[in-house]
Write a protein that holds these residues in place. Structure first.
Motif, PDB file in Angstrom:
ATOM      1  N   SER A  19       0.831  -1.206   0.000  1.00 34.87           N
ATOM      2  CA  SER A  19       0.000   0.000   0.000  1.00 34.87           C
ATOM      3  C   SER A  19       0.862   1.250   0.000  1.00 34.87           C
ATOM      4  O   SER A  19       0.584   2.217  -0.732  1.00 34.87           O
ATOM      5  CB  SER A  19      -0.922   0.003   1.225  1.00 34.87           C
ATOM      6  OG  SER A  19      -1.763  -1.130   1.223  1.00 34.87           O
ATOM      7  N   HIS A  20       1.933   1.222   0.800  1.00 39.82           N
ATOM      8  CA  HIS A  20       2.829   2.385   0.841  1.00 39.82           C
ATOM      9  C   HIS A  20       3.540   2.577  -0.494  1.00 39.82           C
ATOM     10  O   HIS A  20       3.642   3.709  -1.003  1.00 39.82           O
ATOM     11  CB  HIS A  20       3.848   2.197   1.963  1.00 39.82           C
ATOM     12  CG  HIS A  20       4.899   3.262   2.002  1.00 39.82           C
ATOM     13  ND1 HIS A  20       4.648   4.530   2.471  1.00 39.82           N
ATOM     14  CD2 HIS A  20       6.206   3.262   1.600  1.00 39.82           C
ATOM     15  CE1 HIS A  20       5.750   5.267   2.378  1.00 39.82           C
ATOM     16  NE2 HIS A  20       6.696   4.513   1.859  1.00 39.82           N
ATOM     17  N   GLU A  21       4.034   1.481  -1.069  1.00 42.10           N
ATOM     18  CA  GLU A  21       4.755   1.591  -2.336  1.00 42.10           C
ATOM     19  C   GLU A  21       3.846   2.044  -3.470  1.00 42.10           C
ATOM     20  O   GLU A  21       4.268   2.786  -4.352  1.00 42.10           O
ATOM     21  CB  GLU A  21       5.394   0.244  -2.691  1.00 42.10           C
ATOM     22  CG  GLU A  21       6.469  -0.211  -1.726  1.00 42.10           C
ATOM     23  CD  GLU A  21       7.682   0.707  -1.762  1.00 42.10           C
ATOM     24  OE1 GLU A  21       7.988   1.255  -2.825  1.00 42.10           O
ATOM     25  OE2 GLU A  21       8.317   0.879  -0.710  1.00 42.10           O
ATOM     26  N   LEU A  22       2.601   1.596  -3.455  1.00 40.45           N
ATOM     27  CA  LEU A  22       1.669   2.002  -4.517  1.00 40.45           C
ATOM     28  C   LEU A  22       1.210   3.446  -4.332  1.00 40.45           C
ATOM     29  O   LEU A  22       0.969   4.154  -5.319  1.00 40.45           O
ATOM     30  CB  LEU A  22       0.451   1.076  -4.521  1.00 40.45           C
ATOM     31  CG  LEU A  22       0.664  -0.343  -5.043  1.00 40.45           C
ATOM     32  CD1 LEU A  22      -0.586  -1.173  -4.825  1.00 40.45           C
ATOM     33  CD2 LEU A  22       1.021  -0.331  -6.529  1.00 40.45           C
ATOM     34  N   ILE A  68       1.200   6.622  -7.271  1.00 41.06           N
ATOM     35  CA  ILE A  68      -0.178   6.986  -7.618  1.00 41.06           C
ATOM     36  C   ILE A  68      -0.451   8.434  -7.233  1.00 41.06           C
ATOM     37  O   ILE A  68      -1.084   9.188  -7.989  1.00 41.06           O
ATOM     38  CB  ILE A  68      -1.169   6.029  -6.932  1.00 41.06           C
ATOM     39  CG1 ILE A  68      -1.118   4.653  -7.587  1.00 41.06           C
ATOM     40  CG2 ILE A  68      -2.580   6.588  -6.988  1.00 41.06           C
ATOM     41  CD1 ILE A  68      -2.007   3.626  -6.927  1.00 41.06           C
ATOM     42  N   THR A  69       0.030   8.835  -6.046  1.00 41.48           N
ATOM     43  CA  THR A  69      -0.164  10.226  -5.617  1.00 41.48           C
ATOM     44  C   THR A  69       0.537  11.195  -6.564  1.00 41.48           C
ATOM     45  O   THR A  69      -0.029  12.233  -6.946  1.00 41.48           O
ATOM     46  CB  THR A  69       0.377  10.414  -4.192  1.00 41.48           C
ATOM     47  OG1 THR A  69      -0.319   9.525  -3.310  1.00 41.48           O
ATOM     48  CG2 THR A  69       0.167  11.847  -3.718  1.00 41.48           C
ATOM     49  N   ALA A  70       1.778  10.847  -6.946  1.00 40.82           N
ATOM     50  CA  ALA A  70       2.508  11.718  -7.865  1.00 40.82           C
ATOM     51  C   ALA A  70       1.828  11.782  -9.230  1.00 40.82           C
ATOM     52  O   ALA A  70       1.702  12.866  -9.832  1.00 40.82           O
ATOM     53  CB  ALA A  70       3.949  11.216  -8.016  1.00 40.82           C
ATOM     54  N   LEU A  71       1.374  10.640  -9.728  1.00 45.31           N
ATOM     55  CA  LEU A  71       0.694  10.619 -11.023  1.00 45.31           C
ATOM     56  C   LEU A  71      -0.623  11.388 -10.955  1.00 45.31           C
ATOM     57  O   LEU A  71      -0.973  12.129 -11.889  1.00 45.31           O
ATOM     58  CB  LEU A  71       0.445   9.162 -11.432  1.00 45.31           C
ATOM     59  CG  LEU A  71      -0.226   8.932 -12.791  1.00 45.31           C
ATOM     60  CD1 LEU A  71       0.626   9.502 -13.916  1.00 45.31           C
ATOM     61  CD2 LEU A  71      -0.465   7.440 -13.007  1.00 45.31           C
ATOM     62  N   GLN A  72      -1.359  11.236  -9.862  1.00 44.79           N
ATOM     63  CA  GLN A  72      -2.607  11.971  -9.712  1.00 44.79           C
ATOM     64  C   GLN A  72      -2.367  13.474  -9.677  1.00 44.79           C
ATOM     65  O   GLN A  72      -3.130  14.250 -10.275  1.00 44.79           O
ATOM     66  CB  GLN A  72      -3.308  11.520  -8.426  1.00 44.79           C
ATOM     67  CG  GLN A  72      -4.642  12.216  -8.179  1.00 44.79           C
ATOM     68  CD  GLN A  72      -5.297  11.741  -6.897  1.00 44.79           C
ATOM     69  OE1 GLN A  72      -4.750  10.908  -6.173  1.00 44.79           O
ATOM     70  NE2 GLN A  72      -6.469  12.283  -6.598  1.00 44.79           N
ATOM     71  N   ALA A  73      -1.294  13.896  -9.001  1.00 46.12           N
ATOM     72  CA  ALA A  73      -0.988  15.326  -8.947  1.00 46.12           C
ATOM     73  C   ALA A  73      -0.680  15.877 -10.337  1.00 46.12           C
ATOM     74  O   ALA A  73      -1.137  16.970 -10.703  1.00 46.12           O
ATOM     75  CB  ALA A  73       0.193  15.565  -8.009  1.00 46.12           C
ATOM     76  N   VAL A  74       0.086  15.135 -11.121  1.00 45.85           N
ATOM     77  CA  VAL A  74       0.419  15.596 -12.477  1.00 45.85           C
ATOM     78  C   VAL A  74      -0.844  15.718 -13.325  1.00 45.85           C
ATOM     79  O   VAL A  74      -1.065  16.728 -14.020  1.00 45.85           O
ATOM     80  CB  VAL A  74       1.420  14.624 -13.126  1.00 45.85           C
ATOM     81  CG1 VAL A  74       1.617  14.964 -14.605  1.00 45.85           C
ATOM     82  CG2 VAL A  74       2.762  14.684 -12.407  1.00 45.85           C
ATOM     83  N   LEU A  75      -1.686  14.688 -13.282  1.00 49.23           N
ATOM     84  CA  LEU A  75      -2.894  14.711 -14.111  1.00 49.23           C
ATOM     85  C   LEU A  75      -3.870  15.791 -13.651  1.00 49.23           C
ATOM     86  O   LEU A  75      -4.531  16.434 -14.480  1.00 49.23           O
ATOM     87  CB  LEU A  75      -3.567  13.340 -14.066  1.00 49.23           C
ATOM     88  CG  LEU A  75      -2.750  12.177 -14.672  1.00 49.23           C
ATOM     89  CD1 LEU A  75      -3.497  10.866 -14.539  1.00 49.23           C
ATOM     90  CD2 LEU A  75      -2.434  12.463 -16.139  1.00 49.23           C
ATOM     91  N   GLU A  76      -3.983  15.986 -12.341  1.00 48.69           N
ATOM     92  CA  GLU A  76      -4.871  17.048 -11.849  1.00 48.69           C
ATOM     93  C   GLU A  76      -4.385  18.420 -12.304  1.00 48.69           C
ATOM     94  O   GLU A  76      -5.201  19.289 -12.666  1.00 48.69           O
ATOM     95  CB  GLU A  76      -4.950  16.988 -10.327  1.00 48.69           C
ATOM     96  CG  GLU A  76      -5.797  15.844  -9.786  1.00 48.69           C
ATOM     97  CD  GLU A  76      -5.813  15.823  -8.276  1.00 48.69           C
ATOM     98  OE1 GLU A  76      -5.007  16.580  -7.664  1.00 48.69           O
ATOM     99  OE2 GLU A  76      -6.626  15.065  -7.687  1.00 48.69           O
ATOM    100  N   ASN A  77      -3.074  18.634 -12.294  1.00 46.95           N
ATOM    101  CA  ASN A  77      -2.536  19.917 -12.757  1.00 46.95           C
ATOM    102  C   ASN A  77      -2.834  20.139 -14.230  1.00 46.95           C
ATOM    103  O   ASN A  77      -3.139  21.263 -14.656  1.00 46.95           O
ATOM    104  CB  ASN A  77      -1.034  19.978 -12.514  1.00 46.95           C
ATOM    105  CG  ASN A  77      -0.705  20.114 -11.039  1.00 46.95           C
ATOM    106  OD1 ASN A  77      -1.520  20.562 -10.249  1.00 46.95           O
ATOM    107  ND2 ASN A  77       0.500  19.711 -10.668  1.00 46.95           N
ATOM    108  N   VAL A  78      -2.753  19.047 -15.022  1.00 42.50           N
ATOM    109  CA  VAL A  78      -3.044  19.176 -16.448  1.00 42.50           C
ATOM    110  C   VAL A  78      -4.525  19.462 -16.666  1.00 42.50           C
ATOM    111  O   VAL A  78      -4.910  20.337 -17.449  1.00 42.50           O
ATOM    112  CB  VAL A  78      -2.611  17.891 -17.196  1.00 42.50           C
ATOM    113  CG1 VAL A  78      -3.092  17.936 -18.649  1.00 42.50           C
ATOM    114  CG2 VAL A  78      -1.098  17.741 -17.156  1.00 42.50           C
ATOM    115  N   VAL A  79      -5.387  18.717 -15.952  1.00 43.79           N
ATOM    116  CA  VAL A  79      -6.832  18.908 -16.113  1.00 43.79           C
ATOM    117  C   VAL A  79      -7.262  20.298 -15.647  1.00 43.79           C
ATOM    118  O   VAL A  79      -8.106  20.955 -16.292  1.00 43.79           O
ATOM    119  CB  VAL A  79      -7.589  17.816 -15.333  1.00 43.79           C
ATOM    120  CG1 VAL A  79      -9.087  18.122 -15.323  1.00 43.79           C
ATOM    121  CG2 VAL A  79      -7.347  16.455 -15.957  1.00 43.79           C
TER     122      VAL A  79
END
Length: 329
Positions: free
Chosen positions: A122-125, A129-140
């Motif tokens: 859970s920690h490794e995932l 996932i948090t970093a990818l979500q932040a990038v996509l949210e910034n783009v959206v």
């Protein structure tokens, strides 16, 4: 308070049962004879009470491990694996108690491993996932443009997720013993050249020097599994070594007890002696935090052990050297 178990030193439950019967009869007879001057019914009653007391005292020690195992089994049903049975008896029930304690310890370790694995995964995932979500949210949200740099950052986190899932699947197959070995004889130098070529990472170029003696050295192993071992060791060396110094891969023939010795040596900070066994455990890192899953060395260890070989950190003047020893064919 633990009651005494006078029959524990005996090695046979049948002998204990016989002694229980004999002791009860003898003491009952002695009591009846001593009380014979009383009325018959009082003498008989006293003898029966004495026989019951002796039986209770001796039988308690014979059956208490069974009661303890019953209570511990009920606790296990609720998830409590910490209960243990007093295993002082030397008969068959004592052996059963020892086996029960070993089973309880194994179940406790397995339950602890499962909980740690869930937490670690859970920690490794969560991190990529948090970093990818932040990038996509910034783009959206229009905060960041979907340019090459942003997409490369998202791709890097996706690749990290992919590596973690792949390593988890590999480790699960190896631990489950569902990976069959297909041992063949192969030339070591072409094999290592192929591993180095396929393991090359354009994003993190690392020079690798291969040293094989004698020329034409052959090994006997499963090339696919050994490829996995060497690739993980190269990845570990690249993460810890300096980019300016090449990673050394050395192959030598072993003696009568070992067929092939492979060393992967980098010029990194090395591994302290107290940590050398821990680095082969799951989710243990030797200091690098640049995207490694913490499973590479664990996978390497399992693959080597499937070959009945050995893997470990050896002493070296500088850097870190991990040695793989495979048995002869």
């Amino acid at each position: 308070m633990r009651l005494p178990r006078p029959l524990d030193p005996l090695r046979s439950f049948k002998v204990k049962t016989g002694l229980l019967v004999v002791a009860s009869l003898v003491l009952a007879s002695v009591t009846f004879w001593a009380a014979s001057q009383w009325q018959f019914r009082f003498a008989l009653l006293t003898a029966l009470v004495v026989a019951l007391v002796v039986t209770q005292v001796l039988a308690h020690g014979m059956t208490s491990p069974l009661r303890e195992m019953t209570a511990a089994a009920r606790a296990m049903a609720t998830g409590d694996y910490s209960r243990r049975v007093r295993a002082t008896s030397r008969d068959e029930i004592g052996e059963l108690a020892v086996a029960f304690n070993q089973m309880a310890a194994d179940l406790e370790a397995e339950d602890r491993y499962r909980r740690e694995l869930v937490g670690n995964v859970s920690h490794e995932l969560r991190t990529p996932i948090t970093a990818l979500q932040a990038v996509l949210e910034n783009v959206v949200d229009g905060v960041a443009e979907p340019d090459e740099a942003t997409m490369r950052a998202a791709l890097a986190q996706t690749e990290r997720l992919g590596r973690l899932v792949t390593d988890l699947l590999d480790l699960s197959r190896l631990e489950g013993g569902v990976v069959p070995l297909q041992r063949t004889v192969f030339e070591v130098r072409p094999f290592l050249d192929e591993v180095v070529r396929l393991a090359a990472d354009p994003a993190r170029p690392t020079a690798v020097r291969i040293d094989v003696e004698p020329t034409g050295l052959r090994g006997h192993a499963d090339p696919a599994r050994l490829h996995q071992v060497v690739a993980n060791l190269l990845d570990n060396a690249a993460r810890h070594g300096s980019p300016e110094s090449p990673v050394l891969v050395r192959a030598r023939p072993g003696d009568a007890a070992c067929g092939l010795v492979l060393d992967v040596h980098d010029d990194g900070p090395g591994i302290a002696a107290v940590d050398r066994s821990r680095v082969f455990e799951r989710f243990t890192r030797g200091g690098a935090q640049d995207g490694g899953t913490g499973l590479g060395l664990a996978i390497a260890r399992w693959a080597v052990e499937l070959h009945d070989g050995r893997i470990g950190v050896v002493d070296t003047e500088t850097g870190c050297c991990i040695r793989v020893v495979l048995p002869p064919g």
